[in-house]
Scaffold this motif. Structure first.
Motif, PDB file in Angstrom:
ATOM      1  N   UNK A  37       0.848  -1.194   0.000  1.00 17.38           N
ATOM      2  CA  UNK A  37       0.000   0.000   0.000  1.00 17.38           C
ATOM      3  C   UNK A  37       0.881   1.242   0.000  1.00 17.38           C
ATOM      4  N   UNK A  38       0.383   2.324  -0.576  1.00 12.46           N
ATOM      5  CA  UNK A  38       1.173   3.561  -0.604  1.00 12.46           C
ATOM      6  C   UNK A  38       1.306   4.189   0.780  1.00 12.46           C
ATOM      7  N   UNK A  39       2.384   4.911   0.967  1.00 13.05           N
ATOM      8  CA  UNK A  39       2.600   5.619   2.235  1.00 13.05           C
ATOM      9  C   UNK A  39       1.564   6.730   2.377  1.00 13.05           C
ATOM     10  N   UNK A  60      -5.818  -2.824  -6.928  1.00 17.41           N
ATOM     11  CA  UNK A  60      -6.101  -3.333  -8.281  1.00 17.41           C
ATOM     12  C   UNK A  60      -4.843  -3.908  -8.924  1.00 17.41           C
ATOM     13  N   UNK A  61      -3.708  -3.225  -8.768  1.00 16.51           N
ATOM     14  CA  UNK A  61      -2.447  -3.708  -9.337  1.00 16.51           C
ATOM     15  C   UNK A  61      -2.062  -5.044  -8.714  1.00 16.51           C
ATOM     16  N   UNK A  69      -1.976 -11.066 -14.706  1.00 14.62           N
ATOM     17  CA  UNK A  69      -2.313 -10.141 -15.784  1.00 14.62           C
ATOM     18  C   UNK A  69      -1.460  -8.883 -15.804  1.00 14.62           C
ATOM     19  N   UNK A  70      -0.470  -8.781 -14.939  1.00  9.27           N
ATOM     20  CA  UNK A  70       0.337  -7.567 -14.860  1.00  9.27           C
ATOM     21  C   UNK A  70       1.614  -7.723 -15.662  1.00  9.27           C
ATOM     22  N   UNK A  75       5.746  -4.422 -10.114  1.00 14.15           N
ATOM     23  CA  UNK A  75       4.785  -5.241  -9.373  1.00 14.15           C
ATOM     24  C   UNK A  75       5.103  -6.732  -9.473  1.00 14.15           C
ATOM     25  N   UNK A  76       6.076  -7.109 -10.259  1.00 16.53           N
ATOM     26  CA  UNK A  76       6.342  -8.541 -10.481  1.00 16.53           C
ATOM     27  C   UNK A  76       6.699  -9.270  -9.187  1.00 16.53           C
TER      28      UNK A  76
END
Length: 82
Positions: A37-39, A60-61, A69-70, A75-76
């Protein structure tokens, strides 16, 4: 009758975010530290808020990564984070 989508504030406290995601505040902090999650954004010394749209995008990512699907190299490695 059509279902309505709930409306969330654009910026929310950790308490509100934890309630919306149905998880504990400590789990939110863990996910932030893991980079899932973002800071949060510090609006002042004592006011820290999470950007709801950034949180949604991160979720979602992660869902796309789990579904295979990414194609985002950043994000890998996200699937290895529990």
């Amino acid at each position: 009758m059509a279902a309505t989508t709930p409306s969330y504030p654009p910026f929310m406290s950790i308490e509100s975010l934890a309630a919306h995601l149905d998880m504990s505040e400590s789990h939110i902090r863990d996910l932030v530290e893991q980079g899932v999650l973002p800071r949060p954004i510090a609006l002042s010394k004592r006011c820290v808020r999470y950007d709801w749209s950034a949180v949604q995008n991160a979720i979602r990512a992660r869902a796309k990564v789990r579904a295979g699907q990414s194609d985002d190299p950043f994000m890998s490695g996200a699937d290895s984070v529990s």
